[in-house]
Design an enzyme around this catalytic site. Sequence first.
Site, PDB file in Angstrom:
ATOM      1  CG  ASP A  97      33.989 145.874 -34.740  1.00 27.48           C
ATOM      2  OD1 ASP A  97      34.252 145.381 -35.856  1.00 27.48           O
ATOM      3  OD2 ASP A  97      34.846 146.419 -34.222  1.00 27.48           O
ATOM      4  CG  ASP A 198      37.519 142.314 -37.248  1.00 30.22           C
ATOM      5  OD1 ASP A 198      38.193 143.026 -36.457  1.00 30.22           O
ATOM      6  OD2 ASP A 198      37.772 140.885 -37.097  1.00 30.22           O
ATOM      7  CD  GLU A 250      40.973 145.294 -38.081  1.00 27.33           C
ATOM      8  OE1 GLU A 250      41.931 145.407 -37.155  1.00 27.33           O
ATOM      9  OE2 GLU A 250      39.936 144.519 -37.991  1.00 27.33           O
ATOM     10  CG  HIS A 324      39.677 147.221 -30.156  1.00 31.11           C
ATOM     11  ND1 HIS A 324      39.502 147.855 -31.409  1.00 31.11           N
ATOM     12  CD2 HIS A 324      39.448 145.596 -30.702  1.00 31.11           C
ATOM     13  CE1 HIS A 324      39.359 146.889 -32.498  1.00 31.11           C
ATOM     14  NE2 HIS A 324      39.220 145.866 -32.018  1.00 31.11           N
ATOM     15  CG  ASP A 325      42.882 144.983 -31.893  1.00 34.92           C
ATOM     16  OD1 ASP A 325      42.723 144.258 -31.001  1.00 34.92           O
ATOM     17  OD2 ASP A 325      42.455 144.570 -33.062  1.00 34.92           O
TER      18      ASP A 325
END
Length: 565
Positions: A97, A198, A250, A324-325
């Site tokens: 990431d 990200d 993302e 994870h969000d």
Amino acid sequence: MNRSYSQKVIYQIYPKSFCDSNGDGIGDFQGIISKLDYLATLGIDCIWLNACFESPQRDNGYDVSDYYKIDPDFGTMDDFELLCIEAKTRGIDIMLDMVFNHTSTEHEWFQKAINGDKDYQNYYLFLPPNKDGSAPSNWHSKFGGSAWEFVPDLNLYYLHLFDVTQADLNWNQTSVRQEMANIVNFWQQKGVNGFRFDVINLISKPETFENDDIGDGRRFYTDGPKVSEYLRELNLNSFGKNPNALTVGEMSSTTLEKCVQYANSSQDQLSMVFNFHHLKVDYANNNKWILADLDFKLLKSILFEWQLGMQHANAWMALFWCNHDQPRVVSRFGNDKEYRKQSAKMLATTLHLMRGTPYIYQGEEIGMGNAYFDDISYYRDVESLNYFDILKQQGRSESDILAVLGARSRDNARTPIVWDNSLFSGFSTQQPWIDIPNEAKFINVEANLQDKDSIFYHYQTLIKLRKTYPVIAEGAIKPLMFEHDSIFAYQRDWTQGQKTQTLIVLNNFFSTEITVDLNELLTQLIDFSSWKIITNNYPDLSVNDQSNTLLLQPYQSVALLKTTD
């Protein structure tokens, strides 16, 4: 089509919460290594590791202080290199990431900047105050409050679209872009073939920072004019040299048009993209912190709009319900009370048989649900803690806020994987960094592996189907029964030479039985005997040959395949 990743399935690991090998309550690389055989049994092709670089952990690793070092919470560089080797022996790649929109304010670059180094000040977005001393614009941070922080010693503000300790980088600087390419190349030399970027569509900021009188500023900084240019340059200087590289971006508050641009196979930017529009269909007035029921028609509309739009442009999508969000999907769009197993399987089938590359978030494959913490002391997420205070200031009661966090908090996804029903669920020998959900006694890996009808084995089957049938990995998609109030249905079609495959996928999203008229669905289905059931989350399928109808049970999901040579 020649997409090497169309058959792949990616498994996302939040390292802090996967498996703790040394008893400090925090997951680590050695813990992941100990579970690689489990992941190989599931059948996944690549592990995406959430941010694991050195960090003060203000935002659980998304505040990087050194891109070239492993955070000691997770182990050493030797541990990471061993993970890459051990994964590779099982046919599993590693995806890192890359948090390239911002760094921690503890990063050496930022520290040099606030100590007066002009070159490093140019690495970030430092601007002077307005004449009245106010911030350069009225933009809001995504974590609440102003997106600008004043540095008195410099008489300058710096931009932070996220936490105040996450200073945005200035990608207009050639030196910054070269630093990013150097970082990617460093990790490729370690054996990393996958990169998740990200909020990468936020890296191109506007030349002027104007006030937003109708929003929080995102319309001015999202999908900026040079995102594609910067991605092509990064591709050219780093991962584009690796024929095995898999990249995913993302995309924050993006558009279909922009994602087509980023993930078109001819553009040399990204392999695929994430977007989040389908995960806002239970927001009241598009506000995350106001609860609403699932708008099923809107969910279908968004998913099919993106499926068809990306297909038309030969662009590729990352498919996901959880990360994870996001809260756990079985608690969000499924039914984690009466129909946990059925609804979890249905949601998996809906996603995995669509066009794109599926992502499984750790614990999703065993039906883990939301934590439902009933006290703010259990929460660790900076966004959740910030909004607890913000919502209180807005006059909302603590019970109301806790109900919202129970449905929306990012911590719902960050509780430890429940491996068994022991004291700390097989995650650790000590109290974990965040508490374990109460459901762990009956929703755990051990119980799933012992139950041949479990959610785990359903995911395993879906992964095998993607590798078995080209129609799933490569076929075109079109919606079916689009106006239906309860059924999410679609058709996939694939042809090569004289061979064709047609797949019909029917998913009942609700807890009531639904009768489907096959004559209305598709005329080819009149001869039901020519179709093969390749997955069904119930023991059987109720078909009435005389009326040519079938009955879908609550949350039933079935896929029918027809092959011709």
